[in-house]
Design an enzyme around this catalytic site. Sequence first.
Site, PDB file in Angstrom:
ATOM      1  N   GLU A  29      50.881  40.473  70.005  1.00  0.00           N
ATOM      2  CA  GLU A  29      52.235  41.095  70.391  1.00  0.00           C
ATOM      3  C   GLU A  29      51.989  41.701  71.657  1.00  0.00           C
ATOM      4  O   GLU A  29      53.201  41.747  72.339  1.00  0.00           O
ATOM      5  CB  GLU A  29      52.717  42.194  69.332  1.00  0.00           C
ATOM      6  CG  GLU A  29      53.062  41.366  67.934  1.00  0.00           C
ATOM      7  CD  GLU A  29      53.930  40.210  67.887  1.00  0.00           C
ATOM      8  OE1 GLU A  29      54.948  40.099  68.868  1.00  0.00           O
ATOM      9  OE2 GLU A  29      53.701  39.038  67.423  1.00  0.00           O
ATOM     10  N   TRP A  84      52.432  39.073  73.955  1.00  0.00           N
ATOM     11  CA  TRP A  84      53.719  38.468  74.156  1.00  0.00           C
ATOM     12  C   TRP A  84      54.653  39.388  75.253  1.00  0.00           C
ATOM     13  O   TRP A  84      55.029  38.747  76.137  1.00  0.00           O
ATOM     14  CB  TRP A  84      54.529  38.728  72.792  1.00  0.00           C
ATOM     15  CG  TRP A  84      56.086  38.346  72.998  1.00  0.00           C
ATOM     16  CD1 TRP A  84      56.842  38.885  73.205  1.00  0.00           C
ATOM     17  CD2 TRP A  84      56.475  36.975  73.451  1.00  0.00           C
ATOM     18  NE1 TRP A  84      58.487  38.461  73.258  1.00  0.00           N
ATOM     19  CE2 TRP A  84      57.958  37.025  73.545  1.00  0.00           C
ATOM     20  CE3 TRP A  84      56.032  35.684  73.273  1.00  0.00           C
ATOM     21  CZ2 TRP A  84      59.027  35.844  73.579  1.00  0.00           C
ATOM     22  CZ3 TRP A  84      56.831  34.537  73.558  1.00  0.00           C
ATOM     23  CH2 TRP A  84      58.015  34.852  73.791  1.00  0.00           C
ATOM     24  N   TRP A  93      79.118  27.600  75.324  1.00  0.00           N
ATOM     25  CA  TRP A  93      79.196  29.021  74.675  1.00  0.00           C
ATOM     26  C   TRP A  93      80.612  29.353  74.628  1.00  0.00           C
ATOM     27  O   TRP A  93      81.391  28.806  75.316  1.00  0.00           O
ATOM     28  CB  TRP A  93      78.576  30.046  75.647  1.00  0.00           C
ATOM     29  CG  TRP A  93      77.019  29.856  75.957  1.00  0.00           C
ATOM     30  CD1 TRP A  93      76.552  29.580  77.224  1.00  0.00           C
ATOM     31  CD2 TRP A  93      76.035  30.035  74.751  1.00  0.00           C
ATOM     32  NE1 TRP A  93      75.074  29.494  76.990  1.00  0.00           N
ATOM     33  CE2 TRP A  93      74.735  29.839  75.545  1.00  0.00           C
ATOM     34  CE3 TRP A  93      75.968  30.474  73.672  1.00  0.00           C
ATOM     35  CZ2 TRP A  93      73.613  29.864  74.991  1.00  0.00           C
ATOM     36  CZ3 TRP A  93      74.674  30.563  73.044  1.00  0.00           C
ATOM     37  CH2 TRP A  93      73.504  30.304  73.608  1.00  0.00           C
ATOM     38  N   ASN A 140      61.583  44.712  64.844  1.00  0.00           N
ATOM     39  CA  ASN A 140      61.628  43.472  65.530  1.00  0.00           C
ATOM     40  C   ASN A 140      61.976  42.356  64.611  1.00  0.00           C
ATOM     41  O   ASN A 140      62.918  41.227  65.241  1.00  0.00           O
ATOM     42  CB  ASN A 140      59.965  43.272  66.022  1.00  0.00           C
ATOM     43  CG  ASN A 140      60.042  41.844  66.690  1.00  0.00           C
ATOM     44  OD1 ASN A 140      60.443  42.054  67.898  1.00  0.00           O
ATOM     45  ND2 ASN A 140      59.138  40.982  66.156  1.00  0.00           N
ATOM     46  N   TRP A 156      73.603  34.135  75.244  1.00  0.00           N
ATOM     47  CA  TRP A 156      72.730  35.129  75.153  1.00  0.00           C
ATOM     48  C   TRP A 156      72.632  36.401  76.133  1.00  0.00           C
ATOM     49  O   TRP A 156      72.148  37.419  75.701  1.00  0.00           O
ATOM     50  CB  TRP A 156      71.398  34.427  75.058  1.00  0.00           C
ATOM     51  CG  TRP A 156      71.057  33.562  76.332  1.00  0.00           C
ATOM     52  CD1 TRP A 156      71.196  32.386  76.607  1.00  0.00           C
ATOM     53  CD2 TRP A 156      70.522  34.107  77.565  1.00  0.00           C
ATOM     54  NE1 TRP A 156      71.085  31.838  77.761  1.00  0.00           N
ATOM     55  CE2 TRP A 156      70.406  33.086  78.612  1.00  0.00           C
ATOM     56  CE3 TRP A 156      70.088  35.563  77.949  1.00  0.00           C
ATOM     57  CZ2 TRP A 156      69.982  33.082  79.973  1.00  0.00           C
ATOM     58  CZ3 TRP A 156      69.666  35.525  79.234  1.00  0.00           C
ATOM     59  CH2 TRP A 156      69.568  34.405  80.162  1.00  0.00           C
ATOM     60  N   TRP A 185      65.560  37.012  74.401  1.00  0.00           N
ATOM     61  CA  TRP A 185      66.774  36.652  73.892  1.00  0.00           C
ATOM     62  C   TRP A 185      66.808  35.067  74.331  1.00  0.00           C
ATOM     63  O   TRP A 185      67.598  34.301  73.651  1.00  0.00           O
ATOM     64  CB  TRP A 185      67.830  37.189  74.753  1.00  0.00           C
ATOM     65  CG  TRP A 185      68.245  38.453  74.109  1.00  0.00           C
ATOM     66  CD1 TRP A 185      67.988  39.691  74.494  1.00  0.00           C
ATOM     67  CD2 TRP A 185      69.226  38.535  73.199  1.00  0.00           C
ATOM     68  NE1 TRP A 185      68.707  40.465  73.608  1.00  0.00           N
ATOM     69  CE2 TRP A 185      69.371  39.934  72.576  1.00  0.00           C
ATOM     70  CE3 TRP A 185      70.036  37.394  72.471  1.00  0.00           C
ATOM     71  CZ2 TRP A 185      70.462  40.171  71.753  1.00  0.00           C
ATOM     72  CZ3 TRP A 185      71.122  37.880  71.372  1.00  0.00           C
ATOM     73  CH2 TRP A 185      71.308  39.250  71.256  1.00  0.00           C
TER      74      TRP A 185
END
Length: 481
Positions: A277, A280, A308, A343, A361, A384
């Site tokens: 993580e 990430w 959208w 998370n 987003w 996102w």
Amino acid sequence: MANASLYWFRHDLRLADLPGLIAASKAGQVIPVFIWDEALGGDWKMGGASQWWLHYSLQSLAADLSAAGSRLILRRGETVQVLAELLAETGAQDIFASRQYQPWAADLEQKVRDVTESSGGQFKRYPGTLLFEPENVRTGGGTPFKVFTPFWRACLKQPAPAQPQPTPTLLSPDTWPCSDELASWPLCPKQPNWAENWEALWQPGEAGASHALNTFLESHVDSYGDGRDFPAQPNTSRLSPFLKFGEISPRQVWWTAQNAKQSSPDEAGSIDKFLSEIGWREFCNHLVAQFPAMPDRAFNPKFEYFPWQTHSSHLVAWQQGNTGYPIVDAGMRELWQTGFMHNRVRMVVASFLTKHLLTHWREGEQWFWDCLLDADLASNACSWQWVGGSGADASPYFRIFNPIAQGEKFDKAGAYTRRWVPELAEMPDKYLYKPWEAPELTLRAAGVELGTTYPNPIVDHRTARESALEAYATLKNVSVA
């Protein structure tokens, strides 16, 4: 001031394991400086929650510097101009700093380099924010990675990060330049004070970061592998705000975790998952360093044509935690009340906004930017886009989290949801995540009146899922040069 240098603090608000500060200490006298440049970042200037953290982080840093026999000089204004003024006021020659990776960072650092050289000094930039520099991690073809797993595998093949270094001895200048008073900066909210309880929840600063990491590794990491998905349980590190502000270095996290593996071999798997993580975060920062438009534009250009929708009432309901889906509402209320969100729940609320509501987003990215204490530009943008399907290594378009099933699976007993949605506290488990299916007598016994004490769902899950799949299908025939 003979042999004096400025150390320019930014997102590295610590004293230990700070290569640039160590280098400055070896060069002579050090004048530590933090500049609050309110316009820096443009649309991505610091959000409200992050400003609250910054106030207390600077307070902690100033106390640590004072204990070390130094001071923190605070100035407010345009960064390059303030640094030029400080060079002239102090007679300092060089400016030391940690490298930053935001889209505007390189241009800003070049301007600082120019103004420093024009006065006969040097701008000296050092690593310290990431484990690996972006230009040093490449595919076999020499290009940046766009998929996380091979990226992290390549990182793990790199030489191990250097061992963390202790706090250096800082020589003070003969005279100090004047400094703003931190209390004069309007970083904390007043009317209304939406952060009034946060001091009891968080301990910004270097000591708080060290405490959070050690507590996690000593008490919770053994349950991290699977337990990190359950928001009612304390199985995550909550290190992200400390990393965002640089109150702990990635190297410190890396080596403390490696040492924990040596002392507790049975926990090695969970510790490696935790470090992935951290990987990430690394991946996101590498991406934004090399694709600087990522916070604003779809990484996958096909998504510039995605249909959208704009329903302001839906967006407001999502922001306020009034969607009628309890796990979604719990997450959004946790965010507003604490500046943080678990998370797993972040993924659920993000999926709901982009796929159930078909809201861009960027709307979610901007809301998180203002409300999250750990609002890191790179991680926020990449995460996102990952959920929305437009990012690097993106979640598949057909992965649409069912907010009912997510609640039932990851908060089965309802402790998390009942905490943040107290109007449903008396609902039986069977109906907690779908109160609209509960018999009227059950609702009445729980003190729930749908549409009054708790909202009806703003969209139907099945219908919304089908609409999302139809919207994503429109991209199949989009051709991008």
